[in-house]
Design a protein around this motif. Sequence first.
Motif, PDB file in Angstrom:
ATOM      1  N   LEU A 151      51.891  45.912  16.541  1.00  0.00           N
ATOM      2  CA  LEU A 151      52.475  45.777  17.875  1.00  0.00           C
ATOM      3  C   LEU A 151      52.260  47.089  18.635  1.00  0.00           C
ATOM      4  N   GLU A 152      50.993  47.328  18.974  1.00  0.00           N
ATOM      5  CA  GLU A 152      50.616  48.555  19.680  1.00  0.00           C
ATOM      6  C   GLU A 152      49.871  48.172  20.958  1.00  0.00           C
ATOM      7  N   ILE A 153      50.442  48.549  22.081  1.00  0.00           N
ATOM      8  CA  ILE A 153      49.863  48.178  23.372  1.00  0.00           C
ATOM      9  C   ILE A 153      48.863  49.230  23.832  1.00  0.00           C
ATOM     10  N   GLY A 154      47.659  48.770  24.152  1.00  0.00           N
ATOM     11  CA  GLY A 154      46.656  49.624  24.763  1.00  0.00           C
ATOM     12  C   GLY A 154      46.479  49.231  26.217  1.00  0.00           C
ATOM     13  N   HIS A 155      45.457  49.772  26.857  1.00  0.00           N
ATOM     14  CA  HIS A 155      45.197  49.432  28.257  1.00  0.00           C
ATOM     15  C   HIS A 155      43.702  49.284  28.489  1.00  0.00           C
ATOM     16  N   HIS A 156      43.378  48.453  29.471  1.00  0.00           N
ATOM     17  CA  HIS A 156      41.988  48.182  29.799  1.00  0.00           C
ATOM     18  C   HIS A 156      41.832  48.174  31.309  1.00  0.00           C
ATOM     19  N   GLU A 157      40.771  48.834  31.785  1.00  0.00           N
ATOM     20  CA  GLU A 157      40.483  48.849  33.222  1.00  0.00           C
ATOM     21  C   GLU A 157      39.723  47.555  33.549  1.00  0.00           C
ATOM     22  N   LEU A 158      40.394  46.654  34.232  1.00  0.00           N
ATOM     23  CA  LEU A 158      39.845  45.332  34.518  1.00  0.00           C
ATOM     24  C   LEU A 158      39.364  45.253  35.954  1.00  0.00           C
ATOM     25  N   ARG A 159      38.119  44.856  36.138  1.00  0.00           N
ATOM     26  CA  ARG A 159      37.563  44.709  37.482  1.00  0.00           C
ATOM     27  C   ARG A 159      37.902  43.323  38.025  1.00  0.00           C
ATOM     28  N   ILE A 160      38.642  43.298  39.129  1.00  0.00           N
ATOM     29  CA  ILE A 160      39.019  42.053  39.796  1.00  0.00           C
ATOM     30  C   ILE A 160      38.105  41.858  40.998  1.00  0.00           C
ATOM     31  N   THR A 161      37.534  40.689  41.129  1.00  0.00           N
ATOM     32  CA  THR A 161      36.684  40.379  42.276  1.00  0.00           C
ATOM     33  C   THR A 161      37.267  39.209  43.061  1.00  0.00           C
ATOM     34  N   TYR A 162      36.640  38.892  44.164  1.00  0.00           N
ATOM     35  CA  TYR A 162      37.060  37.763  44.993  1.00  0.00           C
ATOM     36  C   TYR A 162      37.135  36.478  44.174  1.00  0.00           C
ATOM     37  N   GLU A 163      36.188  36.300  43.246  1.00  0.00           N
ATOM     38  CA  GLU A 163      36.138  35.087  42.431  1.00  0.00           C
ATOM     39  C   GLU A 163      37.364  34.944  41.533  1.00  0.00           C
ATOM     40  N   ASN A 164      38.061  36.035  41.226  1.00  0.00           N
ATOM     41  CA  ASN A 164      39.206  35.996  40.329  1.00  0.00           C
ATOM     42  C   ASN A 164      40.520  35.786  41.061  1.00  0.00           C
ATOM     43  N   LEU A 165      40.486  35.712  42.377  1.00  0.00           N
ATOM     44  CA  LEU A 165      41.702  35.541  43.168  1.00  0.00           C
ATOM     45  C   LEU A 165      41.875  34.084  43.567  1.00  0.00           C
ATOM     46  N   LYS A 166      43.130  33.666  43.643  1.00  0.00           N
ATOM     47  CA  LYS A 166      43.435  32.312  44.090  1.00  0.00           C
ATOM     48  C   LYS A 166      43.433  32.281  45.621  1.00  0.00           C
ATOM     49  N   ALA A 167      43.315  31.083  46.171  1.00  0.00           N
ATOM     50  CA  ALA A 167      43.228  30.940  47.634  1.00  0.00           C
ATOM     51  C   ALA A 167      44.431  31.560  48.324  1.00  0.00           C
ATOM     52  N   ASP A 168      45.636  31.293  47.815  1.00  0.00           N
ATOM     53  CA  ASP A 168      46.821  31.820  48.486  1.00  0.00           C
ATOM     54  C   ASP A 168      46.893  33.337  48.380  1.00  0.00           C
ATOM     55  N   GLU A 169      46.334  33.923  47.298  1.00  0.00           N
ATOM     56  CA  GLU A 169      46.326  35.380  47.170  1.00  0.00           C
ATOM     57  C   GLU A 169      45.381  36.008  48.188  1.00  0.00           C
ATOM     58  N   VAL A 170      44.233  35.387  48.388  1.00  0.00           N
ATOM     59  CA  VAL A 170      43.287  35.893  49.383  1.00  0.00           C
ATOM     60  C   VAL A 170      43.904  35.815  50.779  1.00  0.00           C
ATOM     61  N   LEU A 171      44.477  34.670  51.098  1.00  0.00           N
ATOM     62  CA  LEU A 171      45.016  34.477  52.444  1.00  0.00           C
ATOM     63  C   LEU A 171      46.249  35.340  52.677  1.00  0.00           C
ATOM     64  N   ARG A 172      47.074  35.523  51.641  1.00  0.00           N
ATOM     65  CA  ARG A 172      48.255  36.370  51.785  1.00  0.00           C
ATOM     66  C   ARG A 172      47.852  37.824  52.048  1.00  0.00           C
ATOM     67  N   ALA A 173      46.714  38.236  51.484  1.00  0.00           N
ATOM     68  CA  ALA A 173      46.240  39.601  51.690  1.00  0.00           C
ATOM     69  C   ALA A 173      45.644  39.796  53.074  1.00  0.00           C
ATOM     70  N   VAL A 174      45.101  38.721  53.666  1.00  0.00           N
ATOM     71  CA  VAL A 174      44.377  38.826  54.931  1.00  0.00           C
ATOM     72  C   VAL A 174      45.278  38.611  56.132  1.00  0.00           C
ATOM     73  N   LEU A 175      46.113  37.578  56.099  1.00  0.00           N
ATOM     74  CA  LEU A 175      46.925  37.232  57.261  1.00  0.00           C
ATOM     75  C   LEU A 175      48.024  38.267  57.506  1.00  0.00           C
ATOM     76  N   PRO A 176      48.527  38.356  58.729  1.00  0.00           N
ATOM     77  CA  PRO A 176      49.582  39.338  59.042  1.00  0.00           C
ATOM     78  C   PRO A 176      50.786  39.177  58.124  1.00  0.00           C
ATOM     79  N   GLU A 177      51.373  40.308  57.761  1.00  0.00           N
ATOM     80  CA  GLU A 177      52.529  40.286  56.874  1.00  0.00           C
ATOM     81  C   GLU A 177      53.702  39.574  57.527  1.00  0.00           C
ATOM     82  N   GLY A 178      54.453  38.865  56.693  1.00  0.00           N
ATOM     83  CA  GLY A 178      55.653  38.202  57.176  1.00  0.00           C
ATOM     84  C   GLY A 178      55.413  36.867  57.843  1.00  0.00           C
ATOM     85  N   GLN A 179      54.158  36.410  57.899  1.00  0.00           N
ATOM     86  CA  GLN A 179      53.861  35.120  58.522  1.00  0.00           C
ATOM     87  C   GLN A 179      53.405  34.118  57.465  1.00  0.00           C
TER      88      GLN A 179
END
Length: 483
Positions: A151-179
Amino acid sequence: MWRFIYRCLKNASAPSLVTLRSLPCSPFCGVPRSAPANFAPTHLLMVEQKSIEILDLYGPCPEVRGMTCLDREAFGHTVRVPTLRIQKEVLHKAVKSLKRVALKRPGLKRVLEVAGNESHKLLLLDPASVSSTTSFSEAEKRTLGELGVPLEIGHHELRITYENLKADEVLRAVLPEGQDVTSGFSRVGHIAHLNLREHQLPYRKLIGQVLIDKNSGVTCVVNKTNTIDSTFRNFQMEVLAGDGNMVTKVRENGLSYEFDFSQVYWNPRLSTEHERVVDLLRPGDVVLDVFAGVGPFAIPAARRGCSVLANDLNPESHRWLLHNCRLNKVDGKVRAFNMDGRAFIRGPLREALPALLRDPATVHVVMNLPALALEFLDAFRGLLDSDSEPEPVARTLPQVHCYGFSKQDDPRQDVVDRASASLGVQLDGRCSVHMVRNVAPNKEMMCISFHLPREVLFSNHSVDKESPEEPSPKRQKRGEPTN
């Protein structure tokens, strides 16, 4: 991410909802410049209020905010995620026991090779679920112990691309906050149909492309630009992304329908209602469909063994109704008409009714034009002469299923009152009302069902008053067998 955390801290109106706990290491960087001096990057905000969740662990950089032309490369970033090193021989059992905390992202492998070590694999864990060994449940710890996994936790630098994001995550990042972020839509074959709000319109082209990217089989995205035209029940639309092909094919309740979505009315949210009404029918019954569209009531009724007279004013709906009858091999059981609904009731329906009332079959009249159908009920007043009244041994009079919208506090009573006013008789205690669906805030679609009162249908004097009519097309087609 820290910008998001800081905003939550700054805007939190109820301190009791927010707690902070220290973490041994933070996978994030970039404390906002405006943060107070005591804002430590080794604290992770834990918001217990259900409506506020830390789900932006994989969110793209803030620079994408306000993007109107989709740049997929701009969404690439790196996230530091926790890992667990597991022996290959127990990997399957270990991964199965760690489903709760394992990484789940579109297009990402959660099991990786360990460089220079062929006997072990690396399992990526969800940083939203695992921050230390205390994040594992007792059952998970016990299983790992039995499998001999340290039970030893390590870490990995993971590259996230557009292909790994869900539609709502992309749109939430783009559209104005709070809307509001729109990632939901109606699916009509290969077409995604949106009803965007005013603040979303500047981003409509981007939204359309994201929905095509993230939804397999969607090749065209459209946005409704006006209200439904009550005449032909279609609406103006703008193609936001894709090939612009409006001729589509859908499957509903085991049957196929083809049509030009830009020219006819089709609502996939009515599938359950179509099925509910068709389930009331028995082989040998007769269905008189006053506003038939492309056939979602008429065709399954014919497949059930009913005889059908189906009408629609829209020439395109009539054309696709004929096509769909042939497509589903029920063209011998359906007679199709291209007429105004009132003309259909006072013409082909009235002509057929005397013989039908002397037949043991049950007659059902379907009136699915919610914007106006209740006001068409007066067409049944005095429809038949008293001489045509069936013998007392005959079956009950036609059962009507009429749809309407209501914005009243009591929508059930509202449709009963309006139907009663159109018929000129009181329907209280003589009908049933079914709530079909919520169309919009304070707007319900209802279906009132009742047996057509004898005193309405049989009269020596019909009542003609100013009533809404569907504008007549250039020529009206009388009944034509669909073959």
